[in-house]
Design an enzyme around this catalytic site. Structure first.
Site, short mmCIF file in Angstrom:
data_model
loop_
_atom_site.label_atom_id
_atom_site.label_comp_id
_atom_site.label_asym_id
_atom_site.label_seq_id
_atom_site.Cartn_x
_atom_site.Cartn_y
_atom_site.Cartn_z
N GLU A 112 0.75 -1.00 -0.07
CA GLU A 112 -0.21 0.13 0.08
C GLU A 112 0.90 1.22 0.02
O GLU A 112 0.44 2.36 -0.70
CB GLU A 112 -0.86 -0.14 1.25
CG GLU A 112 -1.74 -1.23 1.24
CD GLU A 112 -1.32 -2.13 2.19
OE1 GLU A 112 -2.05 -2.79 3.12
OE2 GLU A 112 -0.12 -2.54 2.05
N CYS A 139 -2.65 -4.14 7.09
CA CYS A 139 -1.99 -4.69 8.50
C CYS A 139 -2.41 -3.61 9.57
O CYS A 139 -2.34 -2.36 9.44
CB CYS A 139 -0.33 -4.94 8.66
SG CYS A 139 0.58 -3.24 8.37
N LYS A 156 -1.41 4.57 8.61
CA LYS A 156 -0.85 5.31 7.45
C LYS A 156 -2.20 5.79 6.62
O LYS A 156 -2.25 7.04 6.02
CB LYS A 156 0.06 4.95 6.69
CG LYS A 156 1.71 4.62 7.37
CD LYS A 156 2.73 4.43 6.58
CE LYS A 156 3.89 4.23 7.33
NZ LYS A 156 5.03 3.96 6.61
N ARG A 173 -4.01 8.29 8.19
CA ARG A 173 -3.53 9.53 8.21
C ARG A 173 -3.75 10.21 6.65
O ARG A 173 -4.05 11.32 6.79
CB ARG A 173 -1.91 9.21 8.31
CG ARG A 173 -1.26 10.61 7.79
CD ARG A 173 0.23 10.19 8.28
NE ARG A 173 1.05 11.28 7.87
CZ ARG A 173 2.41 11.40 8.37
NH1 ARG A 173 3.03 10.78 9.44
NH2 ARG A 173 3.21 12.51 8.04
N LYS A 224 -1.72 17.51 10.20
CA LYS A 224 -1.16 16.36 10.43
C LYS A 224 -1.09 16.42 12.08
O LYS A 224 -1.37 15.50 12.82
CB LYS A 224 0.57 16.37 10.22
CG LYS A 224 1.21 15.09 10.55
CD LYS A 224 2.61 15.03 9.80
CE LYS A 224 3.69 15.83 10.51
NZ LYS A 224 4.89 15.53 10.17
N LYS A 267 9.94 8.50 12.44
CA LYS A 267 11.27 8.07 12.43
C LYS A 267 12.37 9.06 12.95
O LYS A 267 12.06 10.44 13.20
CB LYS A 267 11.58 8.14 10.70
CG LYS A 267 10.92 6.79 10.13
CD LYS A 267 11.39 5.54 10.50
CE LYS A 267 10.79 4.56 9.48
NZ LYS A 267 9.35 4.13 9.69
#
Length: 385
Positions: free
Chosen positions: A40, A95, A203, A206, A356, A374
């Site tokens: 994805e 997932c 994600k 998001r 965000k 990260k």
């Protein structure tokens, strides 16, 4: 991608495979390695290449403007032409939160017919909002138009529903975020701390707030959202809708044009069969216009010869710089002086960054955990030698 209501005219923009993430020791501080090679994520990065190509097409000449999917926006910058929609097909549930409960909870017999009707309608009808009688209400588990109410949630792990989850380095599956793990450090990962990557469910949730275009492209274009997400297997309407948007329905104060997107969600009439076996370590990507596929070693984030992917941060930043050089300053949606560092250019997209921040706050307020980012060193590179 569709440009009308007939699904038969849909065009495939990108195809990808992959189920693994990078090993922490292969992280790049020059944007040359892919961190996440789940299909994805790779498919969406491939879509970014297509969006850059379409922007450059618009900026070429008047004739090419007609062929581009973009047009000038009266609010500044560019937006998609009317009827241009993007759709995400995934062979199985993403997932994380969408998948973790799905295999174990069959849908009630009465509601299954509602879901099947939704699938049939999606496969053979136009891609417009589903008719009211086919929509399940995930907040109450009552199916509108069906007169069916599911029993109270008795799942032993029900408190974990909706939680943010991270992928496991050098493995498959996801684990809930730890309460103290929102910051990862470069030296910590290099010393052996496991590199954490947010799950695909998280994600995609998001993307349903900040858009699929990302921060850099949002300096040029208005937010772009998926119109539908279709699963080939492990489709469970309640779990998928919760993972995709319902769990952050408390989100507040989004900047103009940003919204909590609620795409059409569906399975398919004949679900793909599960294929047991060890997943390969490689990821494949292709974007419309490519003459060949690219094969990436998911463990290193590069190809087998150690070359950077055409989807890596460095490559996409090069595309962004090229477009930035062509777009007149009055057409920029965010003012940016002389772009240099990758992370500085991303921070210039002020409205995107605000959206965000609202997203991260919504997850925390809902008690679902803190987003794990990260190490910052990954984005502190420039294109100058």
């Amino acid at each position: 991608m569709t440009t009308g209501t007939d699904v038969k005219d849909a065009k495939v923009i990108s195809v990808s495979t992959g189920t693994k993430c990078i090993n922490g020791e292969y992280m790049s501080d020059r944007g040359l390695a892919l961190n996440d090679c789940h299909a994805e994520i790779i498919s969406r990065r491939s879509l970014l290449r297509f969006l850059y190509t379409q922007l450059e097409l618009y900026l070429n000449n008047k004739d090419d403007q007609k062929r581009s999917i973009f047009q000038k926006s009266e609010r500044g910058g560019f937006r998609l032409k009317e009827n241009v929609q993007f759709h995400l097909y995934i062979s199985t549930s993403p997932c994380g939160d969408a998948r973790i409960f799905s295999p174990h909870e069959p849908i009630l017999e009465g509601s299954r017919s509602v879901t099947q009707a939704g699938v049939q309608w999606c496969n053979h009808g136009s891609l417009q909002p589903r008719p009211p009688g086919l929509l399940s209400d995930p907040s109450t588990s009552t199916f509108q138009g069906a007169g069916i109410t599911e029993p109270a949630d008795r799942h032993p792990n029900r408190k974990a529903r909706g939680q943010l989850r991270t992928k496991i380095e050098s493995g498959e599956g996801t684990i809930p975020v730890r309460s103290n793990a929102s910051i990862q450090t470069w030296d910590g990962v290099l010393q052996g701390e496991r590199l954490l990557t947010m799950s695909c469910s998280d994600k995609i949730a998001r993307w349903n707030v900040v858009g699929i275009q990302g921060s850099l492209l949002s300096i040029f274009v208005e937010p772009i959202y998926f119109s539908s997400i279709i699963l080939g297997s492990l489709y469970h309407g309640d779990h998928l809708s919760r993972a995709m948007y319902q769990r952050i329905s408390n989100i507040e104060d989004l900047p103009p044009l940003y919204t909590l997107n609620k795409p059409l969600l569906s399975g398919i009439s004949n679900a793909e069969a599960r294929q047991p076996g060890k997943a390969p370590n490689f990821s494949v990507n292709w974007t419309v216009g490519d003459s060949a596929i690219e094969v990436i070693n998911a463990t290193t984030g590069k190809d087998e010869l150690g070359r950077a992917s055409r989807l890596c941060k460095h490559a996409l930043y090069c595309r962004w710089m090229r477009v930035h050089g062509k777009v007149p300053s009055h057409l920029l949606r965010s003012k940016i002086t002389k772009p240099n560092m990758y992370h500085e250019s991303k921070l210039a997209a002020k409205e995107y960054q605000a959206a965000k921040a609202r997203l991260f706050t919504a997850f925390i307020k809902a008690g679902l955990g803190a987003w794990v980012e990260k190490p910052t060193e990954q984005d502190q590179f420039s294109l100058t030698p």
